[in-house]
Design a protein around this motif. Structure first.
Motif, mmCIF file in Angstrom:
data_model
loop_
_atom_site.group_PDB
_atom_site.id
_atom_site.type_symbol
_atom_site.label_atom_id
_atom_site.label_comp_id
_atom_site.label_asym_id
_atom_site.label_seq_id
_atom_site.Cartn_x
_atom_site.Cartn_y
_atom_site.Cartn_z
ATOM 1 N N ARG A 42 6.258 -68.879 -15.300
ATOM 2 C CA ARG A 42 5.153 -69.677 -14.761
ATOM 3 C C ARG A 42 5.031 -69.512 -13.247
ATOM 4 N NH1 ARG A 42 5.148 -75.854 -16.249
ATOM 5 N NH2 ARG A 42 3.501 -75.748 -14.663
ATOM 6 N N ILE A 43 6.162 -69.547 -12.554
ATOM 7 C CA ILE A 43 6.133 -69.425 -11.094
ATOM 8 C C ILE A 43 5.709 -68.016 -10.691
ATOM 9 C CG2 ILE A 43 7.540 -69.515 -8.999
ATOM 10 C CD1 ILE A 43 9.227 -71.686 -10.395
ATOM 11 N N GLU A 44 6.196 -67.000 -11.388
ATOM 12 C CA GLU A 44 5.812 -65.626 -11.073
ATOM 13 C C GLU A 44 4.314 -65.413 -11.282
ATOM 14 O OE1 GLU A 44 8.437 -63.379 -13.521
ATOM 15 O OE2 GLU A 44 10.112 -63.449 -12.078
ATOM 16 N N GLU A 45 3.768 -65.975 -12.349
ATOM 17 C CA GLU A 45 2.317 -65.869 -12.599
ATOM 18 C C GLU A 45 1.529 -66.614 -11.521
ATOM 19 O OE1 GLU A 45 1.754 -67.393 -16.512
ATOM 20 O OE2 GLU A 45 2.823 -65.728 -17.495
ATOM 21 N N PHE A 60 11.402 -68.232 -3.623
ATOM 22 C CA PHE A 60 10.769 -69.423 -4.188
ATOM 23 C C PHE A 60 11.727 -70.008 -5.225
ATOM 24 C CE2 PHE A 60 7.326 -66.894 -2.510
ATOM 25 C CZ PHE A 60 6.469 -67.826 -1.957
ATOM 26 N N VAL A 61 12.182 -71.232 -4.961
ATOM 27 C CA VAL A 61 13.261 -71.812 -5.762
ATOM 28 C C VAL A 61 12.778 -73.097 -6.432
ATOM 29 C CG1 VAL A 61 15.653 -72.619 -5.743
ATOM 30 C CG2 VAL A 61 14.912 -70.880 -4.099
ATOM 31 N N TYR A 62 12.996 -73.176 -7.723
ATOM 32 C CA TYR A 62 12.665 -74.386 -8.478
ATOM 33 C C TYR A 62 13.934 -74.888 -9.147
ATOM 34 C CZ TYR A 62 10.692 -77.489 -12.017
ATOM 35 O OH TYR A 62 10.406 -78.584 -12.811
ATOM 36 N N ILE A 63 14.213 -76.182 -8.954
ATOM 37 C CA ILE A 63 15.402 -76.787 -9.544
ATOM 38 C C ILE A 63 14.962 -77.744 -10.645
ATOM 39 C CG2 ILE A 63 17.544 -78.029 -9.111
ATOM 40 C CD1 ILE A 63 17.270 -75.416 -7.513
ATOM 41 N N THR A 64 15.448 -77.503 -11.853
ATOM 42 C CA THR A 64 15.154 -78.391 -12.972
ATOM 43 C C THR A 64 16.382 -79.236 -13.277
ATOM 44 O OG1 THR A 64 14.410 -78.494 -15.282
ATOM 45 C CG2 THR A 64 15.830 -76.655 -14.682
ATOM 46 N N ASN A 65 16.155 -80.386 -13.857
ATOM 47 C CA ASN A 65 17.273 -81.278 -14.169
ATOM 48 C C ASN A 65 18.209 -80.663 -15.201
ATOM 49 O OD1 ASN A 65 16.378 -83.328 -12.452
ATOM 50 N ND2 ASN A 65 15.033 -84.181 -14.033
ATOM 51 N N CYS A 70 13.597 -67.902 -8.182
ATOM 52 C CA CYS A 70 14.864 -68.338 -8.766
ATOM 53 C C CYS A 70 14.690 -69.731 -9.356
ATOM 54 C CB CYS A 70 15.969 -68.351 -7.706
ATOM 55 S SG CYS A 70 17.587 -68.845 -8.361
ATOM 56 N N VAL A 71 15.134 -69.899 -10.596
ATOM 57 C CA VAL A 71 15.109 -71.202 -11.254
ATOM 58 C C VAL A 71 16.547 -71.591 -11.578
ATOM 59 C CG1 VAL A 71 14.296 -72.519 -13.242
ATOM 60 C CG2 VAL A 71 12.825 -70.760 -12.227
ATOM 61 N N LYS A 72 16.920 -72.786 -11.151
ATOM 62 C CA LYS A 72 18.282 -73.255 -11.370
ATOM 63 C C LYS A 72 18.273 -74.649 -11.965
ATOM 64 C CE LYS A 72 20.788 -70.684 -7.787
ATOM 65 N NZ LYS A 72 21.939 -70.304 -8.623
ATOM 66 N N GLU A 73 19.393 -75.016 -12.547
ATOM 67 C CA GLU A 73 19.584 -76.370 -13.078
ATOM 68 C C GLU A 73 20.566 -77.123 -12.190
ATOM 69 O OE1 GLU A 73 19.135 -75.813 -17.914
ATOM 70 O OE2 GLU A 73 21.109 -75.760 -16.984
ATOM 71 N N LEU A 85 21.761 -71.939 -24.496
ATOM 72 C CA LEU A 85 20.744 -72.752 -25.147
ATOM 73 C C LEU A 85 19.594 -73.100 -24.208
ATOM 74 C CD1 LEU A 85 19.990 -74.301 -27.765
ATOM 75 C CD2 LEU A 85 21.244 -76.258 -26.855
ATOM 76 N N HIS A 86 19.911 -73.246 -22.925
ATOM 77 C CA HIS A 86 18.906 -73.660 -21.943
ATOM 78 C C HIS A 86 18.102 -72.498 -21.374
ATOM 79 C CE1 HIS A 86 22.306 -72.187 -19.765
ATOM 80 N NE2 HIS A 86 21.696 -72.309 -18.610
ATOM 81 N N LEU A 87 18.468 -71.264 -21.690
ATOM 82 C CA LEU A 87 17.816 -70.097 -21.086
ATOM 83 C C LEU A 87 16.320 -70.007 -21.362
ATOM 84 C CD1 LEU A 87 20.468 -67.232 -21.356
ATOM 85 C CD2 LEU A 87 19.821 -68.604 -19.378
ATOM 86 N N PRO A 88 15.852 -70.302 -22.586
ATOM 87 C CA PRO A 88 14.399 -70.234 -22.819
ATOM 88 C C PRO A 88 13.596 -71.113 -21.857
ATOM 89 C CG PRO A 88 15.550 -70.347 -24.905
ATOM 90 C CD PRO A 88 16.572 -70.580 -23.840
ATOM 91 N N GLU A 89 14.102 -72.317 -21.556
ATOM 92 C CA GLU A 89 13.379 -73.193 -20.630
ATOM 93 C C GLU A 89 13.380 -72.617 -19.221
ATOM 94 O OE1 GLU A 89 13.296 -77.853 -19.115
ATOM 95 O OE2 GLU A 89 15.103 -77.042 -20.041
ATOM 96 N N LEU A 90 14.510 -72.096 -18.780
ATOM 97 C CA LEU A 90 14.586 -71.493 -17.450
ATOM 98 C C LEU A 90 13.665 -70.283 -17.352
ATOM 99 C CD1 LEU A 90 18.420 -71.677 -16.643
ATOM 100 C CD2 LEU A 90 16.622 -73.313 -16.078
ATOM 101 N N ASN A 91 13.656 -69.453 -18.394
ATOM 102 C CA ASN A 91 12.777 -68.282 -18.402
ATOM 103 C C ASN A 91 11.309 -68.682 -18.395
ATOM 104 O OD1 ASN A 91 14.974 -66.537 -18.425
ATOM 105 N ND2 ASN A 91 15.039 -66.402 -20.657
ATOM 106 N N HIS A 92 11.011 -69.803 -19.062
ATOM 107 C CA HIS A 92 9.632 -70.301 -19.076
ATOM 108 C C HIS A 92 9.184 -70.669 -17.669
ATOM 109 C CE1 HIS A 92 6.099 -72.690 -20.043
ATOM 110 N NE2 HIS A 92 6.661 -73.730 -19.451
ATOM 111 N N TYR A 93 10.002 -71.414 -16.944
ATOM 112 C CA TYR A 93 9.659 -71.788 -15.570
ATOM 113 C C TYR A 93 9.573 -70.552 -14.673
ATOM 114 C CZ TYR A 93 10.329 -76.785 -16.492
ATOM 115 O OH TYR A 93 10.211 -78.070 -16.962
ATOM 116 N N GLN A 94 10.489 -69.616 -14.883
ATOM 117 C CA GLN A 94 10.481 -68.383 -14.090
ATOM 118 C C GLN A 94 9.153 -67.648 -14.264
ATOM 119 O OE1 GLN A 94 13.504 -67.158 -12.507
ATOM 120 N NE2 GLN A 94 12.720 -65.194 -11.807
#
Length: 316
Positions: A69-72, A38-43, A87-90, A58-67
């Protein structure tokens, strides 16, 4: 879909993703892939490069947040006993999805469809460039597959679609396999302009005779093709004609609107048309109507590797 062992699902975090997930879960329970990504791409964050150079994470907290949310979300809504990876990518959505599908050697890429939306640029580009087959998943929940439709133009991709439809029918025992061959009617051959009643009556009579012959030939072609297709399940053949102003997709959509079908399976290429033509003249029209059924675009795995090598600048 027994040959689809590695699935990649593009997630967009919308409210309707949960309904789409239910359809993916239902398929996964039947076809049991080895793993679903399951892959989510953020800007890409709008942060000055100088800042990122000093604080690269610096961007890791946002990526971890999405990760998280998707796992839950998966924990609450996806109960199939299938290995999952999030997997969450930018970055650019299409580029990163293509790169990820290539990296994990995906067999099937899945994207959700919201009701009567037109195909987005992401959907069209993934259909054209993905290194594997593409499944469009509707938000309307489909609990079982009772009927599949395979448009047939006698190409190698038609055979691929028939084989896939047979595999589905073997999983869903009540499933009927329908085929549809679309041919152009007499208007393809009679394009003159007529003025007198005598001329019009004559051409109408001639058109009827030609259409009758074309109909007989189309039925014969389809019956002969199916007889040689080596299928072990029952097939229900259909034919349809279109005039010179219509596309094959119009006939497919008309058939779908008048018959209950749970999945339409089309080849990525036709007998005389390349992939770009499919996306332009068939896929987009058939996609628009795919809100009550799955739409599976079959590719021969790896056929886009050369294109991806250029697009992604990588070797594989």
């Amino acid at each position: 879909m027994d040959f689809f062992k590695t699935w990649v699902v593009g997630v967009d975090m919308s409210l309707t993703d949960t309904f789409i997930l239910k359809n993916i879960e239902q398929l996964a329970k039947q076809f049991k892939p080895d793993i679903i990504h399951f892959v989510y791409i953020t800007n890409q964050p709008d942060i000055p490069q100088e800042v990122l150079d000093d604080i690269p994470d610096l961007h890791l907290p946002e990526l971890n947040h999405y990760q998280s949310r998707i796992e839950e979300w998966l924990s609450a809504n996806f109960k199939a006993d299938i290995q999952k990876k999030v997997c969450v990518k930018e970055g650019n959505v299409v580029t990163e999805l293509l790169r990820y599908a290539s990296d994990v050697n995906a067999d099937l890429f899945l994207l959700g469809k919201k009701q009567k939306e037109m195909p987005s640029s992401v959907v069209k580009k993934m259909a054209r460039k993905a290194p594997c087959s593409l499944l469009i998943v509707p938000e309307e929940v489909i609990n079982s597959i009772h009927a599949t439709l395979v448009p047939v133009d006698f190409s190698s991709y038609s055979q691929l679609a028939l084989d896939m439809s047979q595999a589905i029918a073997e999983k869903y025992r009540e499933c009927k396999l329908h085929t549809l061959h679309v041919y152009q009617d007499a208007t393809k051959y009679l394009g003159q302009v007529f003025e007198t009643k005598h001329e019009i009556d004559g051409i109408l009579e001639k058109r009827a005779a030609i259409n009758n012959k074309l109909d007989q030939y189309a039925r014969h072609q389809l019956d002969e093709y199916l007889e040689n297709a080596n299928l072990s399940v029952e097939v229900v053949p259909h034919i349809a004609s279109i005039d010179h102003s219509k596309e094959v997709s119009h006939a497919i959509n008309d058939w779908v609107e008048n018959n209950k079908v749970d999945m339409v399976i089309i080849g990525a290429k036709g007998k005389s048309a390349g992939l770009a033509t499919l996306i332009g003249s068939v896929f987009e029209h058939v996609y628009f109507k795919a809100y009550h059924h799955f739409l599976l675009v079959l590719k021969k795995k790896g056929e886009n590797n050369g294109l991806l090598k250029v697009l992604l600048g990588q070797k594989f």
